[in-house]
Design a protein around this motif. Structure first.
Motif, PDB file in Angstrom:
ATOM      1  N   ASP A  59       0.828  -1.197   0.000  1.00 39.93           N
ATOM      2  CA  ASP A  59       0.000   0.000   0.000  1.00 39.93           C
ATOM      3  C   ASP A  59       0.866   1.252   0.000  1.00 39.93           C
ATOM      4  OD1 ASP A  59      -2.453  -1.328   0.064  1.00 39.93           O
ATOM      5  OD2 ASP A  59      -2.356  -1.573   2.246  1.00 39.93           O
ATOM      6  N   GLN A 142      -3.905  -0.737  11.570  1.00 41.65           N
ATOM      7  CA  GLN A 142      -5.342  -0.876  11.364  1.00 41.65           C
ATOM      8  C   GLN A 142      -5.900   0.339  10.627  1.00 41.65           C
ATOM      9  OE1 GLN A 142      -6.992  -1.427  15.259  1.00 41.65           O
ATOM     10  NE2 GLN A 142      -6.040  -3.424  15.563  1.00 41.65           N
ATOM     11  N   SER A 145      -5.039   0.163   6.937  1.00 37.89           N
ATOM     12  CA  SER A 145      -5.901  -0.791   6.239  1.00 37.89           C
ATOM     13  C   SER A 145      -7.294  -0.215   6.000  1.00 37.89           C
ATOM     14  CB  SER A 145      -6.007  -2.090   7.044  1.00 37.89           C
ATOM     15  OG  SER A 145      -4.744  -2.715   7.162  1.00 37.89           O
ATOM     16  N   THR A 148      -7.043   2.561   3.191  1.00 38.07           N
ATOM     17  CA  THR A 148      -6.848   2.000   1.855  1.00 38.07           C
ATOM     18  C   THR A 148      -8.081   1.236   1.387  1.00 38.07           C
ATOM     19  OG1 THR A 148      -5.739   0.053   2.805  1.00 38.07           O
ATOM     20  CG2 THR A 148      -4.344   1.877   2.093  1.00 38.07           C
ATOM     21  N   SER A 149      -8.851   0.675   2.318  1.00 41.15           N
ATOM     22  CA  SER A 149     -10.086  -0.017   1.932  1.00 41.15           C
ATOM     23  C   SER A 149     -11.105   0.958   1.356  1.00 41.15           C
ATOM     24  CB  SER A 149     -10.682  -0.748   3.134  1.00 41.15           C
ATOM     25  OG  SER A 149     -11.266   0.159   4.056  1.00 41.15           O
TER      26      SER A 149
END
Length: 357
Positions: A59, A142, A145, A148-149
């Motif tokens: 990422d 976390q 993540s 980026t989601s």
């Protein structure tokens, strides 16, 4: 010069480190079935850890580094507004992760946040314990993540290089201080990083930091500390968590001699001893802030040299020189220099980074 006319890390658009969440942030509230203690206290920091990522993919992450007061937060907002709806910011200042002392720790007020989502800023109760680099690694991971989601790019912003290192390295060893000469720094990173290092001549930066402390005091820092500090605090209590914030130990000593009262704690003209003690505390804050800047710069250089981290240096010296020497109260000259020498260069670097496959 007004507070809004130059880049104080804590009030105006020029230094921003906190934001309301226009997008959902990472939820860190413990489930009801678990004991009521801070989430990070339940995490297993364990031995060396690794985080798996899909083969060939990492990422993207923009990282803004620099000494205290160097303009990291200002630049983060400049970039976030230049690339609208692209970034969410993760705080990496170890004092700003805690609730409270918003002036002393230079958190940005809500009106100046411009809607850019921030994470891990003012989120934890300081009474729950001290957040370690290993715990920050898990929580910030976390947040990465989650961001980026949502098909956005995380931007890591803050001056605590131990937290930055803990999050970014592929293999992290919680018990090892990599900023000691004998420790190795890994060049293998978890993410595809674009590093922006906002730097300035230490002499010019020191002058600015002194000016910033005065502005913070004028804006209510002393009254905030008077509510926070307890005259009976011992030295051990002062040196944990939020009590490590510059300003707390210095004025705790002052309040031991002159306990907080309802009126302003500033030295009275008719009390030269009290006034002298107040000036001594302010001088200590300024000295310790400058020492912190030196330490942060040394750590950044170690990451760059010993770790081989590809830090893109942005020289903000002339912008800060304009702040401390200009009599132009509207800050127009410094802002023009900042825009040309720091923002425009950063935009080019970040644009290339975002366009890379």
């Amino acid at each position: 010069m007004t507070l809004d006319s130059f880049p104080t890390h804590h009030y105006s658009y020029y230094n921003i480190t906190s934001h309301s969440l226009s997008s959902p942030a990472v939820t860190l509230t413990p489930p009801p079935s678990l004991p009521q203690k801070p989430r990070w206290a339940r995490m297993d920091s364990g031995p060396a850890t690794t985080t798996a990522v899909p083969l060939g993919h990492k990422d993207k992450l923009v990282v803004i580094m620099g000494a205290t007061g160097a303009g990291k937060s200002r630049l983060s907002i400049d970039l976030a507004t230049h690339f609208p709806s692209c970034f969410e910011i993760i705080n990496s200042d170890k004092m700003q992760v805690y609730k409270g002392l918003d002036i002393t720790t230079n958190k940005i007020p809500v009106p100046d946040r411009l809607g850019v989502p921030h994470h891990l800023l003012g989120q934890f109760d300081p009474l729950d314990g001290e957040l370690t680099p290993a715990e920050f690694r898990q929580l910030a991971g976390q947040a990465v993540s989650a961001i980026t989601s949502r098909r956005k790019v995380p931007m890591l912003v803050g001056g605590s290089n131990s937290l930055i290192h803990a999050l970014l390295v592929d293999r992290f060893e919680p018990g090892v201080d990599v900023f000691q000469d004998c420790a190795a720094i890994s060049s293998e990173l978890r993410y595809n990083c674009c590093f922006l290092w906002v730097d300035a001549s230490l002499t010019v930066l020191a002058d600015y930091l002194s000016k910033r402390v005065d502005e913070m005091l004028d804006s209510g820092m002393l009254e905030e500390l008077a509510e926070f500090c307890e005259p009976e605090d011992d030295d051990l209590a002062i040196r944990t968590g939020l009590r490590k914030a510059i300003g707390v130990p210095e004025f705790s000593r002052f309040f031991k001699k002159y306990p907080p009262i309802c009126e302003s704690q500033k030295a009275r003209p008719d009390d030269p001893v009290r006034r002298g003690a107040y000036k001594e505390a302010v001088r200590a804050i300024k000295d310790n802030t400058c020492q912190l800047a030196k330490t942060q710069i040394a750590k950044i250089l170690r990451l760059r040299v010993a770790g081989g981290w590809d830090l893109q240096r942005l020289d903000a010296t002339e912008a800060f020189r304009a702040v401390v020497t200009s009599e132009d109260d509207d800050g127009k000259r410094w802002s023009e220099i900042w825009q040309k020498q720091v923002v425009e260069a950063s935009v080019k670097i970040v644009k290339r980074f975002l366009e890379q496959e």
